[in-house]
Every structure is written in C-alpha cells, then in structure tokens.
Write an enzyme that holds these catalytic residues in place. Sequence first.
Site, mmCIF file in Angstrom:
data_model
loop_
_atom_site.group_PDB
_atom_site.id
_atom_site.type_symbol
_atom_site.label_atom_id
_atom_site.label_comp_id
_atom_site.label_asym_id
_atom_site.label_seq_id
_atom_site.Cartn_x
_atom_site.Cartn_y
_atom_site.Cartn_z
ATOM 1 N N ARG A 103 0.950 -1.199 0.046
ATOM 2 C CA ARG A 103 0.003 0.111 0.024
ATOM 3 C C ARG A 103 0.876 1.243 -0.006
ATOM 4 O O ARG A 103 1.860 1.169 0.723
ATOM 5 C CB ARG A 103 -0.869 -0.047 1.280
ATOM 6 C CG ARG A 103 -2.063 -0.844 1.172
ATOM 7 C CD ARG A 103 -3.088 -0.614 0.280
ATOM 8 N NE ARG A 103 -4.110 -1.830 0.017
ATOM 9 C CZ ARG A 103 -4.282 -2.836 -0.720
ATOM 10 N NH1 ARG A 103 -3.315 -2.853 -1.516
ATOM 11 N NH2 ARG A 103 -5.260 -3.409 -0.664
ATOM 12 N N GLU A 125 -3.924 7.216 -6.038
ATOM 13 C CA GLU A 125 -3.900 6.252 -7.501
ATOM 14 C C GLU A 125 -5.056 6.526 -8.098
ATOM 15 O O GLU A 125 -6.124 6.579 -7.535
ATOM 16 C CB GLU A 125 -3.635 4.911 -7.358
ATOM 17 C CG GLU A 125 -2.191 4.621 -6.334
ATOM 18 C CD GLU A 125 -2.271 2.890 -6.073
ATOM 19 O OE1 GLU A 125 -1.193 2.601 -5.519
ATOM 20 O OE2 GLU A 125 -3.271 2.316 -6.068
ATOM 21 N N HIS A 142 0.484 -0.261 -9.910
ATOM 22 C CA HIS A 142 -0.066 -1.191 -9.303
ATOM 23 C C HIS A 142 -0.800 -2.389 -9.940
ATOM 24 O O HIS A 142 -1.891 -2.601 -10.195
ATOM 25 C CB HIS A 142 -1.339 -0.348 -8.695
ATOM 26 C CG HIS A 142 -1.820 -1.029 -7.211
ATOM 27 N ND1 HIS A 142 -2.277 -0.290 -6.391
ATOM 28 C CD2 HIS A 142 -1.826 -2.345 -7.282
ATOM 29 C CE1 HIS A 142 -2.841 -1.085 -5.502
ATOM 30 N NE2 HIS A 142 -2.612 -2.388 -5.783
#
Length: 322
Positions: free
Chosen positions: A239, A268, A287
């Site tokens: 994270r 994000e 990601h």
Amino acid sequence: MKIVVLDGYTENPGDLSWGELEKLGELKVYDRVSYEESPVISEKIGDADIVITNKTPVSKESIDRCPNLKAIALLATGYNVVDYNYAREKGIPVMNVPTYGTQIVGQYAVGLLLEICSHYWAHSEKVHDGEWERNADWCFWDYPMIELYGKTAGVIGLGRIGQQTARILGAMGMKVLANDKFESDAGKAVAEYTDRETLFRESDVIFLHCPLFPDTEGLINKDTIAKMKDGVILINNSRGQLIVEQDLADALNSGKVYAAGLDVVSTEPIREDNPLLKAKNCVITPHISWAAKAARQRIMDTTVENVRSFLNGNPTNVVNKL
C-alpha cells in the site's frame, strides 16, 4: 437478488467472464464509478442487495443511503476502502479474497528488486539502439550490478505474501529477517523474526508486505529511514500510504536510500506532483503486481464463492465478524 459491481474493469477488462455471478442474481457491472467518496456511488448501488467493489469506497454515508444493502464483497484482499466497522454495526458482512495473489505478488516484489540490481530493460534498450553492436568489447554495462547472494533482506509483514517473498529470497541465498505482530511456524520456516529496529538496522533490502492500518500508515518516514543502512533498497507493492513519499524522495536524492521499487503510491492514479516521480533511482509501476490473468481468475472464482456462501446463509472470508 440484485448484485452491483462498482469498478469491474481492472478485474475483468474483457478476458474473463462475469457469467458465474450472473447465475446468482440480477447483475449490473460498471467499469468504474469513483475512486473518491461521492454521492454517485450510492446512486449506482441503488437498491442492490450485494455490492462488489475493488477500489471504489463504500462509506458509512453510502451504506446509509442504500438501506437494501445486505453484503459487500471485495475483488481484492485489502478492505480499507470499506467502512467495515460500520458495516458490522449494520449487520452487513464484508468479504474479501485473501489468497489469490500470494505467488504473483511475491514474484513481482522480487522482480522489482532484480530490475534495480541488474537494469535488464535499460540494457536491452541499449542493445536494440545499437550500442552493443558499436561497442569495442564483447560486453558492457552502464549501471552498477548488485549481487544479492549473502545480503540481508527484511520483510515487514510475514503473512502469505511475505512468506512467499521470503522463500524466493532464501532460494537466492539471502538471509531473511521478518517483523510481524503475529509469529507463526510457517513464518519461522522461511525467516528469522526480529523487532523493527533490528530489521531497519541490518537489512540491505526492505520489503513492505503489511496491510494499511493506523499503526502502519507512514511507517517509512525520515525517522525510520535514518535507522536504515546507507544505500538500503526499499520495495513496496503493498500500500502506498505505508510511505511518507516526500521523505523517501529526499532519501533517494541524498543517496541514503540507493533505490526504491514501487508498485503503489499514496494516491492512485499517481499525481503529477508526486515527489517520487522526480526522485533518483525510483522504479514505479502502475499497481499491477496482482494483474496476471491467473490471479484475476482466482479473484473472480473466490468472489463468486463468497457471494454464493452469503446467499446460502454461511458467508465466508468475512473480515468484520462480530
């Protein structure tokens, strides 16, 4: 039974099927709704009985606006996007997918490290640009190459993914230290448990595999970085909020941290003012540690089973049990 998927595109951009969920109820799939709190989220949930989300938040306000809501399923392991405590108060189970990414996320974490140590892609580009052809010697390298054998890796968070990363590191001949609130025999088989102070002090590479909770937010900051070895490498595909990004950027630019491999950032998609975009020796990917088709199929399969188990009166993978 009405089922709504709030942000289905990243899970299934077209190479998987929602067919098994369609068998369980009247299904509506949105590619994306909002990744920030917004009244549009409750509008899309409407009178659905079950909502399925990945990164679209389901807040107390959204839950209150949707009185027909009976269950929340996540297309992910992390569940901090849901107000799971309030959902518990309302008797709404929140179900996640706990094990889909063990292999691929561990693989990806080590892949980030290997890229930093050997610069595969940069050297490949130079070959394609003709630099090897023009070189006077039979080989060349433009970046320092780092051997990992015999070095020490520290893994913060030794759950399933942390253990998988530790196995790979151990197979490469690295000593593996680990820090976790809960020690297990499985963890002891792949790493040596220690306190964070020792891990920070002795590790050549630090991996973050811990969840985002109040006590882990900002875990990597100027104070903890100061406790690390000069030239440490940091890997994070857990994270983004685990890191104070300006502090890491400063440490990269000063050389205190040699390099960072990141698959996550605090906001994000990444914002153009994120200081890590201009930091030295910082590999950032969007990601995607979790995104292999095999892993996404496991997410789909487990989510179907979570929904089916709820409909059968015995919900599984509930993260907010009473």
